[in-house]
Design a protein around this motif. Structure first.
Motif, PDB file in Angstrom:
ATOM      1  N   THR A 256     -15.536  -1.485 -10.239  1.00  0.00           N
ATOM      2  CA  THR A 256     -14.532  -0.782  -9.342  1.00  0.00           C
ATOM      3  C   THR A 256     -14.167  -1.732  -8.232  1.00  0.00           C
ATOM      4  OG1 THR A 256     -15.839   0.775  -8.573  1.00  0.00           O
ATOM      5  CG2 THR A 256     -14.342   1.452 -10.373  1.00  0.00           C
TER       6      THR A 256
ATOM      7  N   LEU B 134     -12.363  -4.665  -8.629  1.00  0.00           N
ATOM      8  CA  LEU B 134     -10.948  -4.526  -8.756  1.00  0.00           C
ATOM      9  C   LEU B 134     -10.269  -4.403  -7.506  1.00  0.00           C
ATOM     10  CD1 LEU B 134     -10.361  -2.478 -11.997  1.00  0.00           C
ATOM     11  CD2 LEU B 134     -10.706  -5.011 -11.844  1.00  0.00           C
TER      12      LEU B 134
ATOM     13  N   ILE C 159      -7.269  -6.436  -5.572  1.00  0.00           N
ATOM     14  CA  ILE C 159      -6.206  -5.747  -5.249  1.00  0.00           C
ATOM     15  C   ILE C 159      -5.743  -6.120  -3.765  1.00  0.00           C
ATOM     16  CG2 ILE C 159      -5.228  -3.526  -4.350  1.00  0.00           C
ATOM     17  CD1 ILE C 159      -6.549  -2.148  -6.957  1.00  0.00           C
ATOM     18  N   LEU C 160      -6.806  -6.087  -3.040  1.00  0.00           N
ATOM     19  CA  LEU C 160      -6.725  -6.485  -1.449  1.00  0.00           C
ATOM     20  C   LEU C 160      -6.365  -8.039  -1.442  1.00  0.00           C
ATOM     21  CD1 LEU C 160      -9.686  -4.160   0.119  1.00  0.00           C
ATOM     22  CD2 LEU C 160      -7.084  -3.981   0.285  1.00  0.00           C
TER      23      LEU C 160
ATOM     24  N   THR D  57      -4.908  -9.741  -3.651  1.00  0.00           N
ATOM     25  CA  THR D  57      -3.384  -9.866  -4.301  1.00  0.00           C
ATOM     26  C   THR D  57      -2.511  -9.375  -3.168  1.00  0.00           C
ATOM     27  OG1 THR D  57      -4.245  -9.207  -6.381  1.00  0.00           O
ATOM     28  CG2 THR D  57      -1.793  -9.065  -5.963  1.00  0.00           C
ATOM     29  N   TRP D  58      -2.733  -8.295  -2.347  1.00  0.00           N
ATOM     30  CA  TRP D  58      -1.876  -7.957  -1.439  1.00  0.00           C
ATOM     31  C   TRP D  58      -1.720  -8.922  -0.208  1.00  0.00           C
ATOM     32  CZ3 TRP D  58      -3.684  -7.208   3.777  1.00  0.00           C
ATOM     33  CH2 TRP D  58      -2.648  -6.793   4.746  1.00  0.00           C
TER      34      TRP D  58
ATOM     35  N   LYS E 214       0.245 -11.660  -1.416  1.00  0.00           N
ATOM     36  CA  LYS E 214       1.953 -11.087  -1.724  1.00  0.00           C
ATOM     37  C   LYS E 214       2.533 -11.296  -0.207  1.00  0.00           C
ATOM     38  CE  LYS E 214       2.173  -9.113  -5.965  1.00  0.00           C
ATOM     39  NZ  LYS E 214       2.935  -8.187  -7.047  1.00  0.00           N
ATOM     40  N   HIS E 215       1.724 -10.570   0.789  1.00  0.00           N
ATOM     41  CA  HIS E 215       2.189 -10.384   1.957  1.00  0.00           C
ATOM     42  C   HIS E 215       2.494 -11.895   2.652  1.00  0.00           C
ATOM     43  CE1 HIS E 215       1.988  -8.269   5.834  1.00  0.00           C
ATOM     44  NE2 HIS E 215       1.324  -9.071   6.365  1.00  0.00           N
TER      45      HIS E 215
ATOM     46  N   LEU F 171      -4.350  -1.668 -14.174  1.00  0.00           N
ATOM     47  CA  LEU F 171      -5.885  -1.424 -14.375  1.00  0.00           C
ATOM     48  C   LEU F 171      -6.525  -2.286 -15.287  1.00  0.00           C
ATOM     49  CD1 LEU F 171      -6.129   2.121 -12.893  1.00  0.00           C
ATOM     50  CD2 LEU F 171      -6.529  -0.081 -11.539  1.00  0.00           C
TER      51      LEU F 171
END
Lengths: 577, 577
Positions: A30, A33, A37-38, A40-41, A44-45, A372
């Motif tokens: 977890t 993952l 996610i962070l 990826t953000w 993208k940001h 996920l």
């Protein structure tokens, strides 16, 4: 009595310890993952499209794998010391999942065989290893269902003929080409004395089937952002969703091919026919089951007014889709394939019966599950490069595999596109073809198929090579999509208002037949759209038709002037598209 | 070699057969849930409030249990015949779940012991039996998290003192009263010669802890529809969410109470202290872990701008909440309790940082998970009444348990309400108290706690009795809520605009302290609301404060005239509520 209590207490303690360690491993994943996610953000940001989240997940997995393999030093005795009095029982296997199969953290059969030549942290590495069946029974179903459910129906059905050609004919061609090239490669290795074990032609074909499953995730994510031509999108997405199904059934049929004299491995006509039977049986069985489940859900959501209670509607949708998988597995058909067809049927019929709220909820739910599951698979892939303890990397085989992969893809795309263009009015341009060639990434399905069985030398080599191919295609092809697309000058264009009519008039007769049947019978039966069944069914069936037409249908349809019983295909398409 | 291959093939076939059967059982349960959903819809559609979906699920489970036990006739030999050559290995155990522990379909230890006196369809009944740990590791966490996450924060915190009193003091009182009454009952049974095994005072206390866990589901669903007074709602919901946590920790502390001389079962001061230590340690550990996870998620969602990507935000939220459970289990603390506190913290801080889209998504996701898990538990409960093969129904014990349950609940509600009313300006009326008494249904938690260990005579009797209590309370109390509420004349009233200020002025000092701290430090730190940290923190901490105040905070807060450093509690409450 006291001794029994002691043994009970010790085994209880052992179970507790196993549970504790299992939870710790799950925490590790977890956190992996979460980090993905962070990051990826962050990407993208900052509008950085260099690396997709799947690529990122692989990198983090890789890092964790390196740390676990080389960074952590644990005395193997420490872990089991307090429990060593019972340690000659079965190895500590940690089991997981939902649908009933044994999922052991430890790879079966390897624990006792290879303890001598294990990696330094064998104990820890074993703990982070999952039973490969977990992919087929837990992680792939939501991914595949999501692919089916999010097919853009309109464009998918308009390009159905081409998609089916690429997915069925193309995948078989590709598997065969890869198989032949790899057989040559294996012969070369054998001549060079590089081969450390058996490698039969069926193994080569199996490898071909594995490597022919393309994964659209990365490329399509970028397509979506760039708003690429909708037909190209539909072709690529449709092809890669369906070819997963073909690859999985094909590979299991090849496994089912057992010549009568199992030692000879020569060609056997009977076994070949049996294989073909398995292929067609599993494929048609999965298709029948998946669509049946979709039909039932559509009928239930049409005839009840569940739409007033989105929670109940969403739950029903989820349960019916999941039971398709379970039912297929209970019938010994491939659940993952059934789920794909179920997803497509649900999108085509059930989705239009759902309330706006449930449409949103179901999409979001499966989007989340898909995200996920996918992130997990890709990070696990990265981890596996270091945690798997029986890799066989052979330079000749790897080079051969890369070459075979390109040749197989080319033999799928270019000849088929040429043939399809003879019949299509909206031609697949050569630029399109190059992009389809380029977008043939290998991902979760190829990985899951290759990790399923790593017991023999041949399968171990295939697994290691597949892993490298996935890494290469996701990082290089995935990262290179944006420049390639802008170089190829493929952008979103408003061509489909013209194509829809031109295509409708000269589409092949099976497709036209399907359209008429779908529009006149299936849609009115399963949804609130299309002409009322009373008008389309023959007079003798009118009591049945009346029974299956809801009061809502009457209300809606009486306010519209629908075409009479036999609609022209062009009219139908003009209404539908 | 050939023999090894044969054994491998047979065990492979056996695993496949087990998987197939497991899938079939899962199909059975999905169909059960689907039927429940459709009937629930029918009831809601016809506005029939007689039976909640949980009650329905139990009825269907019961029916399936009856059919499996008496309706299906299978020759026990048929199932295992083709594999009988290896059938003297371990019994066919079907394992399931996610977080790592062994979840066997077969109840451990019962297979070999009791094969002689089994029910007619023992084999089938065993197959539909889950390992009880599956409830604690898969089904309860989403239910409990949902309870925490959907606590109406405003009313929850306004009634915090009362809720904590009911949940902590009340549950302990109730457990003790039930324990004492049951001890008397057991003494009576012993005198009458009804007792078939050991039953100690600790067992009675354990039963008291189990039965003190109330389940708000049914009553609150009806409350919600009827729009009952918000304070009563908050009191009931808050109490029953927190008393689950207390009951679970209390019961495990009682289990931990092992007198030094394990045979005597007399009072042991040291063991008692150890039990108390376990109780406080697990409770505070779970609290610390749950709130820490909530704080971290709040900080991350505050400092990043994940809100532009709802999918990433929802995934992060889900993963962080789930990792709380896993982390607690890895630390050998109770994950379910940690998850409750995590849910409350996420609702209080993180929720306000989420985008509108993610707020909706997270609520809907956990609503769905909660609904599915709950329906499953209740239908499984129904099934268990017939599928469990070691029920001990004793009329004296059952009557005693019903009496004890009422006495325990009364000893919790009435004296505490009297004491609380001495301090509350918004008094808890006697009608309120009667409803709270009546609404003390027993549900999923009581069931899960009682099924966890059914190895001894005492535990089997407790389990059977708990099952009956759950059935009775869900059907009778659940069904009777609507008439009782209208008889008690309790409806939604707009009283809280008045109560908020009156309550704020005379709330107890720990609550006031908490409010000030939360408003001045925690809220500004973890969310974008409240006065800027720079104003509330002492001057020496201003670099830290600046670092933790996002640019968004500056923008937002400079446009508002916030109260200076030390706000009055009444002002804070007026702003908050």
């Amino acid at each position: 009595m006291c001794r029994k209590w002691l043994v009970d207490a010790v085994s209880e303690r052992r179970a507790e310890e196993t549970h504790r360690q299992g939870s710790a491993v799950a925490v590790l994943f977890t956190l992996l993952l979460t980090t993905t996610i962070l990051t990826t953000w962050l990407f993208k940001h900052r509008r950085c499209r260099l690396l997709h989240e799947t690529g990122l997940a692989m990198i983090y997995g890789l890092l964790v794998g390196v740390v676990l393999r080389f960074g952590v030093h644990v005395q193997p005795d420490v872990i089991d010391a307090p429990l060593s009095c019972v340690s000659n029982s079965s190895p500590p296997a940690l089991l997981l999942n939902i649908s009933g199969r044994l999922y052991e953290y430890t790879l079966r059969g390897e624990v006792s065989d290879t303890q001598g030549q294990d990696a330094p942290n064998a104990e820890i590495l074993r703990k982070v290893t999952f039973d490969p069946e977990v992919f087929f029974n837990v992680l792939l179903p939501p991914i595949i269902f999501h692919a089916g459910y999010s097919l853009k129906r309109r464009h998918f059905f308009r390009n159905l003929g081409s998609i089916l050609s690429y997915a069925f004919v193309g995948t078989v061609i590709s598997s065969f080409v890869i198989g032949v090239v790899m057989y040559g490669c294996v012969a070369l290795m054998s001549a060079l004395g590089h081969l450390g074990g058996d490698f039969f032609f069926t193994d080569c074909l199996f490898f071909g089937a594995i490597i022919s499953a393309t994964d659209p995730v990365t490329v399509l994510a970028i397509f979506n952002e760039l708003r690429v031509d909708v037909d190209l999108y539909a072709l690529l997405f449709g092809e890669s969703a369906l070819n997963d199904a073909v690859a999985i059934v094909l590979s299991s049929s090849i496994v089912a091919y057992q010549p009568v004299s199992s030692s000879s491995h020569s060609f056997d006509g009977g076994a070949m026919l049996w294989s073909l039977g398995v292929f067609l049986g599993v494929l048609s069985g999965s298709f029948a089951l998946g669509t049946a489940a979709g039909f039932i859900t559509a009928l239930v959501t049409k005839l009840t007014r569940l739409r007033d209670f989105p929670l109940l509607e969403t739950s029903l949708f989820f349960l019916m889709s999941w039971s398709t998988f379970l039912f297929a597995e209970a019938c010994s058909i491939t659940g993952v394939v059934a789920v794909l067809f179920c997803g497509i049927t649900q999108a085509h019929y059930t989705h239009s019966n759902l309330s706006a709220e449930s449409k949103k909820r179901t999409r979001e739910l499966f989007e989340l599950l898909n995200f996920l599951a996918e992130s997990f698979i890709f990070s696990y892939m990265g981890l596996t490069l270091f945690s798997f303890q029986h890799h066989v990397f052979n330079p000749v085989f790897i080079s051969g595999a890369f070459l075979a992969m390109f040749l197989g893809r080319a033999a799928n795309i270019y000849p088929l596109s040429f043939l399809l263009n003879l019949g299509r009015s909206n031609r697949i341009s050569s630029n399109f073809q190059h992009v389809m060639m380029f977008a043939g990434l290998r991902g979760a399905m190829a990985f899951a198929l290759s990790i399923r069985d790593t017991s023999t030398y041949a399968r171990q080599m295939m697994f290691s090579t597949t892993l490298l191919i996935v890494f290469f295609t996701v990082w290089v092809f995935g990262g290179g999509t944006t420049p390639v697309l802008s170089y190829m000058n493929i952008r979103y264009t408003h061509i489909y208002t013209i194509t829809q009519i031109s295509y409708s008039q000269d589409s092949a007769w099976p497709i036209r037949l399907w359209y008429t049947f779908d529009h006149n019978y299936l849609k009115p039966l399963l949804t609130h759209s299309g002409p009322p069944l009373i008008k389309t069914l023959p007079a003798c069936c009118s009591p049945l038709a009346r029974c299956l037409t809801s009061s809502q249908d009457y209300q809606v349809k009486n306010t519209h002037l629908y075409p009479a019983r036999r609609c022209l295909v062009s009219e139908i398409l003009a209404l539908e598209l």
